[in-house]
Design a protein around this motif. Structure first.
Motif, PDB file in Angstrom:
ATOM      1  N   GLY A  95      54.833 -20.849 -20.937  1.00 40.83           N
ATOM      2  CA  GLY A  95      54.462 -22.262 -20.935  1.00 40.83           C
ATOM      3  C   GLY A  95      55.279 -23.094 -19.977  1.00 40.83           C
ATOM      4  O   GLY A  95      55.385 -24.311 -20.151  1.00 40.83           O
ATOM      5  N   GLY A  96      55.811 -22.453 -18.933  1.00 37.52           N
ATOM      6  CA  GLY A  96      56.644 -23.190 -17.993  1.00 37.52           C
ATOM      7  C   GLY A  96      55.986 -23.339 -16.641  1.00 37.52           C
ATOM      8  O   GLY A  96      55.017 -22.653 -16.312  1.00 37.52           O
TER       9      GLY A  96
ATOM     10  N   PHE B 158      46.631 -26.746 -20.148  1.00 37.84           N
ATOM     11  CA  PHE B 158      45.830 -25.526 -20.136  1.00 37.84           C
ATOM     12  C   PHE B 158      46.680 -24.284 -19.861  1.00 37.84           C
ATOM     13  O   PHE B 158      46.430 -23.217 -20.434  1.00 37.84           O
ATOM     14  N   ALA B 159      47.711 -24.420 -19.008  1.00 41.06           N
ATOM     15  CA  ALA B 159      48.615 -23.291 -18.749  1.00 41.06           C
ATOM     16  C   ALA B 159      49.389 -22.932 -20.010  1.00 41.06           C
ATOM     17  O   ALA B 159      49.573 -21.754 -20.330  1.00 41.06           O
ATOM     18  N   ARG B 160      49.804 -23.957 -20.754  1.00 36.08           N
ATOM     19  CA  ARG B 160      50.524 -23.691 -21.999  1.00 36.08           C
ATOM     20  C   ARG B 160      49.604 -23.046 -23.022  1.00 36.08           C
ATOM     21  O   ARG B 160      49.997 -22.125 -23.749  1.00 36.08           O
ATOM     22  N   LEU B 161      48.349 -23.519 -23.064  1.00 44.20           N
ATOM     23  CA  LEU B 161      47.387 -22.963 -24.010  1.00 44.20           C
ATOM     24  C   LEU B 161      47.127 -21.489 -23.694  1.00 44.20           C
ATOM     25  O   LEU B 161      47.082 -20.645 -24.600  1.00 44.20           O
ATOM     26  N   TRP B 162      46.972 -21.173 -22.421  1.00 49.44           N
ATOM     27  CA  TRP B 162      46.704 -19.794 -22.023  1.00 49.44           C
ATOM     28  C   TRP B 162      47.880 -18.883 -22.374  1.00 49.44           C
ATOM     29  O   TRP B 162      47.698 -17.779 -22.884  1.00 49.44           O
ATOM     30  N   ASP B 163      49.099 -19.362 -22.152  1.00 51.40           N
ATOM     31  CA  ASP B 163      50.279 -18.569 -22.517  1.00 51.40           C
ATOM     32  C   ASP B 163      50.364 -18.392 -24.026  1.00 51.40           C
ATOM     33  O   ASP B 163      50.780 -17.333 -24.517  1.00 51.40           O
TER      34      ASP B 163
ATOM     35  N   LEU C 147      50.534 -14.826 -25.998  1.00 47.44           N
ATOM     36  CA  LEU C 147      51.582 -14.540 -26.988  1.00 47.44           C
ATOM     37  C   LEU C 147      50.970 -14.098 -28.315  1.00 47.44           C
ATOM     38  O   LEU C 147      51.476 -13.198 -28.978  1.00 47.44           O
ATOM     39  N   PHE C 148      49.849 -14.750 -28.690  1.00 47.82           N
ATOM     40  CA  PHE C 148      49.176 -14.393 -29.943  1.00 47.82           C
ATOM     41  C   PHE C 148      48.650 -12.956 -29.881  1.00 47.82           C
ATOM     42  O   PHE C 148      48.793 -12.169 -30.833  1.00 47.82           O
ATOM     43  N   ILE C 149      48.056 -12.618 -28.739  1.00 49.84           N
ATOM     44  CA  ILE C 149      47.509 -11.261 -28.554  1.00 49.84           C
ATOM     45  C   ILE C 149      48.623 -10.218 -28.618  1.00 49.84           C
ATOM     46  O   ILE C 149      48.469  -9.156 -29.188  1.00 49.84           O
ATOM     47  N   LEU C 150      49.795 -10.582 -28.032  1.00 50.93           N
ATOM     48  CA  LEU C 150      50.936  -9.653 -28.018  1.00 50.93           C
ATOM     49  C   LEU C 150      51.664  -9.612 -29.356  1.00 50.93           C
ATOM     50  O   LEU C 150      52.589  -8.805 -29.548  1.00 50.93           O
ATOM     51  N   GLY C 151      51.277 -10.481 -30.275  1.00 52.07           N
ATOM     52  CA  GLY C 151      51.929 -10.527 -31.575  1.00 52.07           C
ATOM     53  C   GLY C 151      53.282 -11.198 -31.538  1.00 52.07           C
ATOM     54  O   GLY C 151      54.111 -10.978 -32.431  1.00 52.07           O
ATOM     55  N   LEU C 152      53.505 -12.052 -30.530  1.00 51.65           N
ATOM     56  CA  LEU C 152      54.788 -12.712 -30.383  1.00 51.65           C
ATOM     57  C   LEU C 152      54.705 -14.215 -30.654  1.00 51.65           C
ATOM     58  O   LEU C 152      55.695 -14.931 -30.525  1.00 51.65           O
TER      59      LEU C 152
END
Length: 394
Positions: free
Chosen positions: A303-304, A378-383, A387-392
């Motif tokens: 998200g940076g 939108f960049a933060r949302l995509w990250d 993260l959700f997909i990676l389980g993090l």
């Protein structure tokens, strides 16, 4: 959550740097003998850069410091000069009290000041440090704080600020007085502060002679005349305290501070101090591992506005180890598994540990060397989705 893996390239570079400084691999099995026997009531040897205690005995026992007290007297005067409240060339009037209690009439160590004269601050500093003049110490105390009692209160406040937790000063000279006590450990703290905080005035401690008012007196620190690596600090003696010496020496980039209290003679305090310093230099070595602000690693940031953040240590990092043990060091970086923007410069993002023979020698924070701002929505949302997909995601 933090990752706990050893970063191989980091460790290889770390060890290569140490080995190149410490010498050949044959030194790896160097034997470290038992510390020397020191004939003193209390003593201590530390590395000035790392604070590593190499040898100690009764280091926290409260004892009378005699003229080692004058280290704090000079520290406060140097502090006044640093803060602009005093100048080297300011004139100090020598009171009848300073002459009577510390001058030639007193029978104590003296600078041979004349009463009711005016003397520059820097001359009095030399009188305190080189000649151990009680008259110079009292004159400076009166000039700074009005009288010696008020100056002693300043000394105690400064001792507290430095972390000298077992020290109480009653006067500016070290003249025997009930409750005027310190420890070998506290004196090492003060010595380190003198060296680091006021390097220009610290040079006075290495001067071997000072002539004033027709009296040329030698520095009582005999090590200055015997060992070229020694550049300070201060001697002390009363019947109650015995013969005391705080010494500092620098060799091959390594600075040691020794403290001996309660030896039997002027020569003994020099001999016992030399034992400590020689042992430290022969069997230990100090390395500057990393500079503050240098990049040790990069880590993914979520998200940076940029994808990675540089990570390092906040302060210069030194390590004192037995000679020949560099190859046995194990360095690990433990970095937060998920780092999210925004990140501020200096923000803690993990920690660095260095272990030798199952003993942790260093455990310091790893910090962001640079700030990283948040990216757009939108960049933060995509990250966040990644993260959700990676389980993090949290």
């Amino acid at each position: 959550m933090r990752t706990h893996s050893v970063i191989k390239s980091f460790v290889a570079l770390f060890l290569l740097t140490l080995v190149s400084v410490s010498g050949t691999a044959q030194a790896r099995q160097a034997i470290i003998p038992a510390p020397p026997q020191v004939a003193a009531t209390a003593y201590l040897l530390i590395d000035a850069d790392t604070g590593k205690v190499i040898i100690e005995h009764n280091a926290d026992e409260q004892l009378p410091p005699a003229s080692l007290t004058k280290m704090m007297t000079s520290y406060i005067v140097s502090s006044e000069i640093e803060e602009g409240r005093l100048q080297d060339e300011d004139l100090v009037r020598i009171s009848d009290n300073a002459w009577r209690k510390g001058g030639s009439a007193s029978g104590s160590s003296t600078m041979f000041l004349n009463p009711r004269t005016e003397v520059p601050v820097i001359d009095l500093m030399r009188g305190v440090i080189i000649q151990s003049g009680n008259d110079a110490s009292i004159a400076l105390a009166e000039h700074v704080a009005g009288d010696e009692s008020a100056f002693a209160d300043v000394m105690n406040q400064q001792a507290t600020l430095l972390g000298m937790n077992h020290t109480t000063f009653k006067n500016a000279t070290g003249w025997p007085q009930e409750g005027h006590l310190t420890t070998a450990r506290d004196l090492s703290i003060l010595a380190k502060a003198l060296i680091n905080d006021f390097p220009d005035h610290y040079k006075l401690y290495s001067e071997k002679y000072y002539e004033y008012n027709g009296h040329n007196q030698a520095n009582r620190n005999k090590l200055l005349f015997r060992d070229s690596s020694v550049d300070g600090l201060k001697t002390g003696h009363t019947n109650e305290a015995g013969y005391c010496l705080v010494a500092s020496a620098k060799k091959d980039g390594m600075r040691l501070i020794s403290v001996v209290m309660g030896t039997r003679s002027m020569n003994a305090r020099a001999v016992e101090s030399q034992k400590l310093l020689s042992y430290g230099f022969r069997y230990f070595e100090t390395h500057k591992l990393y500079d503050a602000g240098n990049e040790l690693s990069k880590s993914r940031i979520w998200g940076g506005r940029q994808k990675e953040v540089s990570i390092g240590v906040k302060d210069d990092l030194f390590l004192t180890i037995p000679r020949g043990s560099a190859e046995e060091l194990d360095a690990q970086m433990h970095i937060d598994e998920v780092i999210k923007a925004p990140v501020t410069q200096g923000q803690e993002l993990g920690n660095l540990t260095v272990v030798l023979d199952d003993e942790t020698l260093v455990d310091v924070p790893l910090v962001a060397i640079e700030a990283v701002e948040q990216a757009g929505f939108f960049a933060r949302l995509w990250d966040s989705i990644k993260l959700f997909i990676l389980g993090l995601f949290s």
